[in-house]
Scaffold this active site. Sequence first.
Site, PDB file in Angstrom:
ATOM      1  N   TYR A 279      -5.039  27.295  51.838  1.00  8.72           N
ATOM      2  CA  TYR A 279      -4.657  27.191  52.766  1.00  8.72           C
ATOM      3  C   TYR A 279      -5.540  27.036  53.716  1.00  8.72           C
ATOM      4  CZ  TYR A 279      -0.380  29.959  50.585  1.00  8.72           C
ATOM      5  OH  TYR A 279       0.524  30.187  49.399  1.00  8.72           O
TER       6      TYR A 279
ATOM      7  N   PHE B 201       8.542  32.944  52.271  1.00  4.75           N
ATOM      8  CA  PHE B 201       9.914  32.177  52.849  1.00  4.75           C
ATOM      9  C   PHE B 201      10.784  33.572  53.435  1.00  4.75           C
ATOM     10  CE2 PHE B 201      12.380  28.333  54.160  1.00  4.75           C
ATOM     11  CZ  PHE B 201      11.652  27.797  55.194  1.00  4.75           C
ATOM     12  N   PRO B 202      10.619  34.893  53.496  1.00 13.30           N
ATOM     13  CA  PRO B 202      11.452  35.548  53.105  1.00 13.30           C
ATOM     14  C   PRO B 202      12.407  34.947  54.736  1.00 13.30           C
ATOM     15  CG  PRO B 202       9.268  36.805  53.490  1.00 13.30           C
ATOM     16  CD  PRO B 202       9.126  34.642  53.602  1.00 13.30           C
ATOM     17  N   LEU B 203      11.494  34.675  56.311  1.00 11.00           N
ATOM     18  CA  LEU B 203      12.303  34.925  57.069  1.00 11.00           C
ATOM     19  C   LEU B 203      12.389  32.970  57.343  1.00 11.00           C
ATOM     20  CD1 LEU B 203       9.463  36.831  59.473  1.00 11.00           C
ATOM     21  CD2 LEU B 203      11.932  37.466  58.201  1.00 11.00           C
TER      22      LEU B 203
ATOM     23  N   PRO C  29      14.253  30.812  61.594  1.00 12.51           N
ATOM     24  CA  PRO C  29      15.884  31.485  61.780  1.00 12.51           C
ATOM     25  C   PRO C  29      16.119  32.439  61.728  1.00 12.51           C
ATOM     26  CG  PRO C  29      15.140  28.991  60.823  1.00 12.51           C
ATOM     27  CD  PRO C  29      13.388  29.898  60.716  1.00 12.51           C
ATOM     28  N   LEU C  30      15.755  32.972  60.196  1.00 12.15           N
ATOM     29  CA  LEU C  30      16.198  34.689  59.677  1.00 12.15           C
ATOM     30  C   LEU C  30      15.414  35.707  61.166  1.00 12.15           C
ATOM     31  CD1 LEU C  30      16.515  34.800  55.852  1.00 12.15           C
ATOM     32  CD2 LEU C  30      18.385  34.290  57.861  1.00 12.15           C
TER      33      LEU C  30
HETATM   34  N1  NAP Z   1       3.421  30.090  46.498  1.00 10.82           N
HETATM   35  C1  NAP Z   1       4.277  29.566  47.254  1.00 10.82           C
HETATM   36  O1  NAP Z   1       4.621  28.209  47.000  1.00 10.82           O
HETATM   37  C2  NAP Z   1       3.678  29.292  48.525  1.00 10.82           C
HETATM   38  C3  NAP Z   1       4.755  28.878  49.478  1.00 10.82           C
HETATM   39  C4  NAP Z   1       5.090  28.288  51.091  1.00 10.82           C
HETATM   40  C5  NAP Z   1       4.494  30.239  51.193  1.00 10.82           C
HETATM   41  N2  NAP Z   1       3.918  31.291  50.561  1.00 10.82           N
HETATM   42  C6  NAP Z   1       3.272  32.839  51.095  1.00 10.82           C
HETATM   43  O2  NAP Z   1       4.588  33.390  51.151  1.00 10.82           O
HETATM   44  C7  NAP Z   1       4.193  33.508  53.000  1.00 10.82           C
HETATM   45  C8  NAP Z   1       5.135  33.879  53.869  1.00 10.82           C
HETATM   46  O3  NAP Z   1       5.832  32.726  53.596  1.00 10.82           O
HETATM   47  P1  NAP Z   1       6.288  31.514  54.659  1.00 10.82           P
HETATM   48  O4  NAP Z   1       4.971  31.781  55.628  1.00 10.82           O
HETATM   49  O5  NAP Z   1       6.324  30.539  54.785  1.00 10.82           O
HETATM   50  O6  NAP Z   1       7.461  31.765  55.625  1.00 10.82           O
HETATM   51  P2  NAP Z   1       7.777  33.234  56.356  1.00 10.82           P
HETATM   52  O7  NAP Z   1       7.305  34.072  56.323  1.00 10.82           O
HETATM   53  O8  NAP Z   1       9.500  33.003  56.375  1.00 10.82           O
HETATM   54  O9  NAP Z   1       7.373  32.601  58.167  1.00 10.82           O
HETATM   55  C9  NAP Z   1       6.365  32.394  58.499  1.00 10.82           C
HETATM   56  C10 NAP Z   1       7.377  32.079  60.235  1.00 10.82           C
HETATM   57  O10 NAP Z   1       7.765  33.221  61.019  1.00 10.82           O
HETATM   58  C11 NAP Z   1       7.638  33.368  61.778  1.00 10.82           C
HETATM   59  N3  NAP Z   1       7.221  34.691  62.190  1.00 10.82           N
HETATM   60  C12 NAP Z   1       6.588  35.527  61.555  1.00 10.82           C
HETATM   61  N4  NAP Z   1       7.728  37.005  61.679  1.00 10.82           N
HETATM   62  C13 NAP Z   1       8.254  36.694  62.896  1.00 10.82           C
HETATM   63  C14 NAP Z   1       8.828  37.402  63.990  1.00 10.82           C
HETATM   64  N5  NAP Z   1       9.252  38.251  63.520  1.00 10.82           N
HETATM   65  N6  NAP Z   1       9.855  36.641  64.551  1.00 10.82           N
HETATM   66  C15 NAP Z   1       9.541  35.213  64.314  1.00 10.82           C
HETATM   67  N7  NAP Z   1       9.251  34.739  63.996  1.00 10.82           N
HETATM   68  C16 NAP Z   1       8.358  35.530  63.418  1.00 10.82           C
HETATM   69  C17 NAP Z   1       6.106  33.093  61.827  1.00 10.82           C
HETATM   70  O11 NAP Z   1       5.252  32.378  63.458  1.00 10.82           O
HETATM   71  P3  NAP Z   1       4.540  33.642  64.396  1.00 10.82           P
HETATM   72  O12 NAP Z   1       3.366  32.647  63.778  1.00 10.82           O
HETATM   73  O13 NAP Z   1       4.241  32.528  65.948  1.00 10.82           O
HETATM   74  O14 NAP Z   1       4.867  34.945  64.083  1.00 10.82           O
HETATM   75  C18 NAP Z   1       5.494  31.442  60.712  1.00 10.82           C
HETATM   76  O15 NAP Z   1       5.647  30.454  61.339  1.00 10.82           O
HETATM   77  C19 NAP Z   1       2.763  32.449  53.013  1.00 10.82           C
HETATM   78  O16 NAP Z   1       2.084  33.418  54.107  1.00 10.82           O
HETATM   79  C20 NAP Z   1       2.359  32.134  52.558  1.00 10.82           C
HETATM   80  O17 NAP Z   1       1.510  33.577  51.466  1.00 10.82           O
HETATM   81  C21 NAP Z   1       4.070  30.699  49.202  1.00 10.82           C
END
Ligand code: NAP
Length: 283
Positions: A60, A204-206, A210-211
């Site tokens: 990262y 990708f919990p959110l 979009p969620l």
């Molecule tokens: N193992 C793997 O292959 C893998 C792949 C991807 C990710 N991950 C891990 O999983 C974690 C989470 O995944 P992810 O970051 O892809 O997806 P996510 O947590 O579903 O989404 C994060 C995105 O959503 C936005 N967000 C978060 N909270 C919000 C809210 N309350 N209201 C509006 N927008 C919001 C954030 O933007 P803002 O910054 O503008 O809030 C960010 O761009 C990563 O940090 C990483 O540690 C692992």
Amino acid sequence: MTSPTFALGGDLTVNRLGFGAMRLTGKGVWGPPADRDECLRVLRRAVELGVDFIDTADSYGPYVSEDLIRDALHPYDGVVVATKAGLLRTGPDDWTPLGFPAYLRQECEMSLRRLGVDTIELFQLHRIDSKFPAEDQVGELLKLQQEGKIRHIGLSEVTAEQLAAARAVAPIASVQNMYNLTMRAAEPVLDVCESEGIAFIPWFPLAAGPLAASDGPLQRIAADHGASPSQLALAWLLKRSPVMLPIPGTSKVAHLEENVAAARIELTDAEFETLSKAGAAQG
Ligand SMILES: NC(=O)c1ccc[n+]([C@@H]2O[C@H](COP(=O)([O-])OP(=O)(O)OC[C@H]3O[C@@H](n4cnc5c(N)ncnc54)[C@H](OP(=O)(O)O)[C@@H]3O)[C@@H](O)[C@H]2O)c1
């Protein structure tokens, strides 16, 4: 935080709502974040709010996320920092698996140095690299565990069959696969994790936004419930399984506070079912 807890690997008890630190980087998960000070505030505020499980990876940034975590939180004081190895970075949004065992070892050594610890509490194989035998990749992590450099071993993006094969080589404490209300392809491996007491860490919990959108699929149910859509998406995950450990990521304190508050939402069984159906229809 009033989130329920989970004992990772049977002995590391953490709150089940964690934090994902991938978004504390530049565009394409490359280079420094736009607002470094806000990212440091996000990490410190997360811990103040009771988050004690932080997910990162050397890839990262690369290195940017681990460096920030060290700057904000070292010596961590009860916070579990989980990192990962096994992906090369060659530019923004470029990710290439590399499971050459000596490289995995180097990544572990460098993450130990970067995070400033003697032992990494949870070290995850970011991807199984098909160019090398899976047992050699998991086997190298087992050696690192036996040397005391890592406490628990985790996997990422694996099938139930790959998990079973890895467990024949080493004890596996966690699986991290993409999973959320509308993307549930990982259910078979989640079921194995649940029956075997292995943490399931849905990335990708959110659905990266979009969620959480105000015009997204959860808006109406969220309004009925007096919660935000992102909170409902997280509350749904927490109720879905006692081994579920979501790691929503954000670079903004306001979003963090909203997400962490989701741990206090208790969905009724009827609400859970309604959300499950709404999510399946979107998926
Ligand atoms: N193992 C793997 O292959 C893998 C792949 C991807 C990710 N991950 C891990 O999983 C974690 C989470 O995944 P992810 O970051 O892809 O997806 P996510 O947590 O579903 O989404 C994060 C995105 O959503 C936005 N967000 C978060 N909270 C919000 C809210 N309350 N209201 C509006 N927008 C919001 C954030 O933007 P803002 O910054 O503008 O809030 C960010 O761009 C990563 O940090 C990483 O540690 C692992």
